[in-house]
Design an enzyme around this catalytic site. Structure first.
Site, PDB file in Angstrom:
ATOM      1  N   ASP A 155       0.824  -1.209   0.000  1.00 25.66           N
ATOM      2  CA  ASP A 155       0.000   0.000   0.000  1.00 25.66           C
ATOM      3  C   ASP A 155       0.857   1.258   0.000  1.00 25.66           C
ATOM      4  O   ASP A 155       2.062   1.214   0.240  1.00 25.66           O
ATOM      5  CB  ASP A 155      -0.880   0.027   1.260  1.00 25.66           C
ATOM      6  CG  ASP A 155      -1.848  -1.132   1.328  1.00 25.66           C
ATOM      7  OD1 ASP A 155      -2.209  -1.671   0.275  1.00 25.66           O
ATOM      8  OD2 ASP A 155      -2.241  -1.499   2.458  1.00 25.66           O
ATOM      9  N   TYR A 195       6.045 -10.399   6.896  1.00 24.14           N
ATOM     10  CA  TYR A 195       5.967  -8.960   7.123  1.00 24.14           C
ATOM     11  C   TYR A 195       6.332  -8.651   8.571  1.00 24.14           C
ATOM     12  O   TYR A 195       6.133  -9.482   9.459  1.00 24.14           O
ATOM     13  CB  TYR A 195       4.548  -8.453   6.886  1.00 24.14           C
ATOM     14  CG  TYR A 195       4.096  -8.396   5.447  1.00 24.14           C
ATOM     15  CD1 TYR A 195       4.197  -7.217   4.716  1.00 24.14           C
ATOM     16  CD2 TYR A 195       3.539  -9.504   4.819  1.00 24.14           C
ATOM     17  CE1 TYR A 195       3.762  -7.136   3.403  1.00 24.14           C
ATOM     18  CE2 TYR A 195       3.105  -9.443   3.508  1.00 24.14           C
ATOM     19  CZ  TYR A 195       3.218  -8.264   2.804  1.00 24.14           C
ATOM     20  OH  TYR A 195       2.792  -8.198   1.496  1.00 24.14           O
TER      21      TYR A 195
END
Length: 246
Positions: free
Chosen positions: A54, A112
């Site tokens: 994002d 992540y």
């Protein structure tokens, strides 16, 4: 048959509108790389990333691949890209890939890390790379909540895409939560992730750490399969794509 190349990228996503190329802006990681590759090769190039980070999200090791007609030396591709790309996007390695290799479709797991600046006063040098949360967070409670998320589950409640028609079942191999000085690191390892899934996981775990949500509630959140039941989406600047495995 065109030549297939794989590159590993590291980038600071602070000033970009995310990875994916968009019609209303050229300020994306994908668009910047494609523009340089097209100048290098003299042909249109479409690059595929392992995941669509994002706006504001960073990557230590984003994997991408692209096909071109010319048989170029991978070292020359790496050198050229690093010479003409902005300094906040770097190519760490480049190599020839198998003809059918695809950075997203062939990935078997991704890792992540979400970084929380837990200091009483925000560190101005970390403001682009960590979410400042000055309040007390109970690490043990966060770990207990994370345990309910591990394994194979339907994570529709942790997906921002309300129109998602494909399967929302994913497997989380592990979530580790560690305090490192005044930072808290949430590391999530899984076979794949839905839209905003890691940031929603982080936001929900922060609620548990604050004491506003009990760990056992995670089971109910998963069972409802409704985004409204999960916690808030944590801000983008704390998220980093760390590793992709094939």
């Amino acid at each position: 048959m065109k030549n297939n190349y794989m590159i590993i990228l590291r980038y600071d996503g602070s000033r970009y509108d995310g990875w994916q190329k968009q019609g209303n802006t050229s300020n994306t990681i994908q668009a910047r790389i494609e523009s340089v590759l097209e100048k290098m090769t003299g042909e249109p190039v479409e690059i595929a990333g392992s995941g669509r980070t994002d706006a504001g999200v960073h990557a230590y090791a984003q994997v991408a691949n692209f096909h071109i007609r010319e048989n170029l030396d991978p070292g020359e591709i790496k050198r050229y890209l690093n010479e003409y790309l902005p300094q906040d996007i770097r190519v760490m390695s480049a190599e020839k890939a198998a003809p059918r290799f695809h950075s997203r479709l062939n990935a078997v797991s991704k890792k992540y890390v979400y970084v929380i600046d837990n200091a009483a006063v925000a560190d101005p040098f970390r403001r682009k790379y960590a979410f400042h949360h000055p309040g007390r967070l109970d690490i043990e409670v966060m770990r207990a909540a994370a345990a309910y998320m591990t394994g194979e589950h339907d994570f529709r409640s942790f997906c921002s895409n309300k129109k998602m028609k494909k399967s929302t079942v994913r497997t989380i191999y592990g979530i580790t939560i560690e305090r490192k000085g005044e930072e808290i690191h949430i590391v999530v390892d899984g076979d794949g992730f839905l839209y905003n899934m890691v940031r929603i996981i982080a936001g929900t775990l922060i609620e548990a750490g604050e004491g506003t949500r009990q760990p056992a509630e995670i089971s109910d959140i998963l069972e409802h399969r409704d985004r409204a039941f999960a916690g808030p989406m944590a801000p983008p600047q704390g998220l980093f794509l760390m590793e992709v495995k094939y």
